[in-house]
Design a protein around this motif. Sequence first.
Motif, PDB file in Angstrom:
ATOM      1  N   ALA A   1       0.839  -1.202   0.000  1.00 49.01           N
ATOM      2  CA  ALA A   1       0.000   0.000   0.000  1.00 49.01           C
ATOM      3  C   ALA A   1       0.874   1.253   0.000  1.00 49.01           C
ATOM      4  O   ALA A   1       1.023   1.923   1.010  1.00 49.01           O
ATOM      5  N   PRO A   2       1.492   1.582  -1.147  1.00 51.10           N
ATOM      6  CA  PRO A   2       2.361   2.761  -1.202  1.00 51.10           C
ATOM      7  C   PRO A   2       1.558   4.036  -0.984  1.00 51.10           C
ATOM      8  O   PRO A   2       0.424   4.143  -1.430  1.00 51.10           O
ATOM      9  N   SER A   3       2.142   4.994  -0.297  1.00 47.10           N
ATOM     10  CA  SER A   3       1.458   6.253  -0.035  1.00 47.10           C
ATOM     11  C   SER A   3       1.666   7.201  -1.197  1.00 47.10           C
ATOM     12  O   SER A   3       2.488   6.966  -2.084  1.00 47.10           O
ATOM     13  N   ALA A   4       0.918   8.315  -1.161  1.00 45.58           N
ATOM     14  CA  ALA A   4       1.074   9.331  -2.208  1.00 45.58           C
ATOM     15  C   ALA A   4       2.486   9.892  -2.194  1.00 45.58           C
ATOM     16  O   ALA A   4       3.064  10.192  -3.242  1.00 45.58           O
TER      17      ALA A   4
ATOM     18  N   THR B   1       7.948  10.502  -4.672  1.00 49.11           N
ATOM     19  CA  THR B   1       9.397  10.321  -4.638  1.00 49.11           C
ATOM     20  C   THR B   1       9.871   9.420  -5.773  1.00 49.11           C
ATOM     21  O   THR B   1      10.871   9.705  -6.430  1.00 49.11           O
ATOM     22  N   VAL B   2       9.143   8.328  -5.993  1.00 47.69           N
ATOM     23  CA  VAL B   2       9.520   7.392  -7.058  1.00 47.69           C
ATOM     24  C   VAL B   2       9.430   8.064  -8.420  1.00 47.69           C
ATOM     25  O   VAL B   2      10.338   7.936  -9.255  1.00 47.69           O
ATOM     26  N   ARG B   3       8.362   8.799  -8.664  1.00 46.19           N
ATOM     27  CA  ARG B   3       8.204   9.474  -9.953  1.00 46.19           C
ATOM     28  C   ARG B   3       9.296  10.522 -10.156  1.00 46.19           C
ATOM     29  O   ARG B   3       9.812  10.683 -11.264  1.00 46.19           O
TER      30      ARG B   3
ATOM     31  N   VAL C   1      11.537  14.224 -25.568  1.00 41.17           N
ATOM     32  CA  VAL C   1      10.307  14.589 -24.862  1.00 41.17           C
ATOM     33  C   VAL C   1      10.217  13.719 -23.611  1.00 41.17           C
ATOM     34  O   VAL C   1      10.237  12.495 -23.693  1.00 41.17           O
ATOM     35  N   VAL C   2      10.145  14.350 -22.448  1.00 40.20           N
ATOM     36  CA  VAL C   2      10.169  13.640 -21.177  1.00 40.20           C
ATOM     37  C   VAL C   2       8.831  13.792 -20.460  1.00 40.20           C
ATOM     38  O   VAL C   2       8.330  14.904 -20.278  1.00 40.20           O
ATOM     39  N   ASN C   3       8.260  12.659 -20.073  1.00 43.13           N
ATOM     40  CA  ASN C   3       6.995  12.626 -19.345  1.00 43.13           C
ATOM     41  C   ASN C   3       7.262  12.905 -17.870  1.00 43.13           C
ATOM     42  O   ASN C   3       7.881  12.111 -17.174  1.00 43.13           O
ATOM     43  N   ALA C   4       6.788  14.053 -17.389  1.00 42.20           N
ATOM     44  CA  ALA C   4       6.917  14.415 -15.980  1.00 42.20           C
ATOM     45  C   ALA C   4       5.536  14.516 -15.345  1.00 42.20           C
ATOM     46  O   ALA C   4       5.218  15.475 -14.638  1.00 42.20           O
ATOM     47  N   GLY C   5       4.709  13.511 -15.623  1.00 48.78           N
ATOM     48  CA  GLY C   5       3.387  13.456 -15.017  1.00 48.78           C
ATOM     49  C   GLY C   5       3.454  12.874 -13.616  1.00 48.78           C
ATOM     50  O   GLY C   5       4.232  11.967 -13.351  1.00 48.78           O
ATOM     51  N   LEU C   6       2.616  13.390 -12.723  1.00 47.87           N
ATOM     52  CA  LEU C   6       2.547  12.911 -11.344  1.00 47.87           C
ATOM     53  C   LEU C   6       1.083  12.742 -10.975  1.00 47.87           C
ATOM     54  O   LEU C   6       0.344  13.728 -10.831  1.00 47.87           O
TER      55      LEU C   6
END
Length: 230
Positions: free
Chosen positions: A32-35, A40-42, A80-85
Amino acid sequence: MAAKTQARLGFVLFAVIAAAAATFVLVRRSAAPSANDHRTVRQLVVHYNLQARPDDPIIVLGDSIVEAATLPATACGHPVVNAGLAGAGTRSDLAGWLKPALGPKRPFAIIVSLGVNDALTVKPDSSAIFAVRYEALLRELASLTTRLFIVDFPPVETRGPFTAAMEKTAMASITGYRAALPELAKRTGATFLPLPPMETPFTLEGIHLNAAGYRSWDQAILQGTELACR
């Protein structure tokens, strides 16, 4: 000797219990990873993507709509880099989150797609407060690049578990938020990218885009990369 043996056994038992407790904590975190874990991972993933590619990237920054998107690998020679969170909104300090991931690199362009999560909060802010926070974000990002773009974010729709009443409540905020974006772009030196019309249904469950929704959203992103490359 008996005392030494008991002491050793006690130490071993303590070590086993400690290891089991640590394993339990790791399993719980993994299950159950937290937000904050995801944030941090992203950030680390974006950092690795940026470090593995040439300089002057085009960064697409935003929420889960960005994170789930399939972006072109390059545009006019720029990666092009995806920096979606997922879960990000104007409260998420995305500029502060992006800067450590960038390190010494300077983006060729930044395209921002953000807003729907602000409208889906329990108590959405007024359009004026939303605009203040979004403008603050854009001004921070403008210090990183001379090519800054805002993509209009999509509406929501009644679909799956997202009821008509939920759509009505969310759209009361979304309409005002979307209307503020062109003026925000003008004040911060950014370029506003409208979304082409979307054919319904354009979401999977009322919020996240399906293939039809992404066809329109992708066109707006493509327009941004083309304008940046001129």
